[in-house]
Design a protein around this motif. Structure first.
Motif, PDB file in Angstrom:
ATOM      1  N   ALA A 199     147.077 104.155  61.245  1.00  8.72           N
ATOM      2  CA  ALA A 199     148.035 103.060  61.430  1.00  8.72           C
ATOM      3  C   ALA A 199     148.181 102.781  62.924  1.00  8.72           C
ATOM      4  CB  ALA A 199     149.392 103.427  60.838  1.00  8.72           C
TER       5      ALA A 199
ATOM      6  N   THR B 151     159.377 114.425  61.856  1.00 10.95           N
ATOM      7  CA  THR B 151     158.073 113.773  61.931  1.00 10.95           C
ATOM      8  C   THR B 151     157.516 113.848  63.343  1.00 10.95           C
ATOM      9  OG1 THR B 151     158.708 112.225  60.196  1.00 10.95           O
ATOM     10  CG2 THR B 151     156.840 111.599  61.560  1.00 10.95           C
TER      11      THR B 151
ATOM     12  N   PRO C  31     150.976 106.928  58.872  1.00  7.30           N
ATOM     13  CA  PRO C  31     149.719 107.537  58.422  1.00  7.30           C
ATOM     14  C   PRO C  31     148.651 107.472  59.513  1.00  7.30           C
ATOM     15  CG  PRO C  31     149.897 105.330  57.550  1.00  7.30           C
ATOM     16  CD  PRO C  31     151.189 105.624  58.262  1.00  7.30           C
TER      17      PRO C  31
ATOM     18  N   GLY D  64     154.105 110.780  56.292  1.00  8.05           N
ATOM     19  CA  GLY D  64     154.021 110.064  55.021  1.00  8.05           C
ATOM     20  C   GLY D  64     153.427 108.679  55.191  1.00  8.05           C
ATOM     21  N   SER D  65     153.988 107.713  54.495  1.00  8.74           N
ATOM     22  CA  SER D  65     153.467 106.348  54.562  1.00  8.74           C
ATOM     23  C   SER D  65     154.003 105.589  55.778  1.00  8.74           C
ATOM     24  CB  SER D  65     153.822 105.583  53.284  1.00  8.74           C
ATOM     25  OG  SER D  65     155.232 105.502  53.138  1.00  8.74           O
ATOM     26  N   ALA D  66     154.992 106.153  56.484  1.00  5.21           N
ATOM     27  CA  ALA D  66     155.546 105.479  57.661  1.00  5.21           C
ATOM     28  C   ALA D  66     154.606 105.563  58.860  1.00  5.21           C
ATOM     29  CB  ALA D  66     156.902 106.077  58.021  1.00  5.21           C
TER      30      ALA D  66
ATOM     31  N   SER E  38     149.298 113.096  62.292  1.00  5.81           N
ATOM     32  CA  SER E  38     150.634 112.869  61.752  1.00  5.81           C
ATOM     33  C   SER E  38     151.086 114.073  60.936  1.00  5.81           C
ATOM     34  CB  SER E  38     150.631 111.620  60.870  1.00  5.81           C
ATOM     35  OG  SER E  38     151.903 111.343  60.358  1.00  5.81           O
TER      36      SER E  38
ATOM     37  N   ASN F 210     154.315 115.198  58.610  1.00  6.98           N
ATOM     38  CA  ASN F 210     155.493 114.692  57.896  1.00  6.98           C
ATOM     39  C   ASN F 210     155.690 113.186  58.083  1.00  6.98           C
ATOM     40  OD1 ASN F 210     156.192 117.327  57.018  1.00  6.98           O
ATOM     41  ND2 ASN F 210     157.229 117.708  58.955  1.00  6.98           N
TER      42      ASN F 210
END
Length: 78
Positions: free
Chosen positions: A52, A8, A49, A45-47, A41, A43
């Motif tokens: 955020a 990530t 986004p 994902g929802s961690a 971002s 890779n």
């Protein structure tokens, strides 16, 4: 700032709240919500986004490169 955590990769942009102590060379970063939004971002994902907020809380001991000299910072930033 670009951060890499495994596969990530994400970038945040902004200014973080911090204090610096001349006597010790300690830089204490203590950001709050909204100061460092994720602007890119891969890779994540929802961690991580886009949009955020990243909260950064850390202490750093600052020295002039290649020395044991602690720099003195004069002035302030509101």
């Amino acid at each position: 700032m670009k951060l890499t955590v495994g596969a990530t990769v994400f970038r945040v942009r902004g200014k973080a709240s911090a204090t610096y102590t001349n006597a010790t060379g300690k830089l204490s970063v203590d950001s709050f919500a909204g100061e460092l939004p994720v602007v890119e971002s891969l890779n994540g994902g929802s961690a991580f986004p886009v949009g955020a907020g990243l909260l950064l809380k850390a202490d750093y001991l600052v020295k002039k490169t290649g020395t044991t000299v602690v720099p003195t910072i004069v002035g302030s930033q509101p």
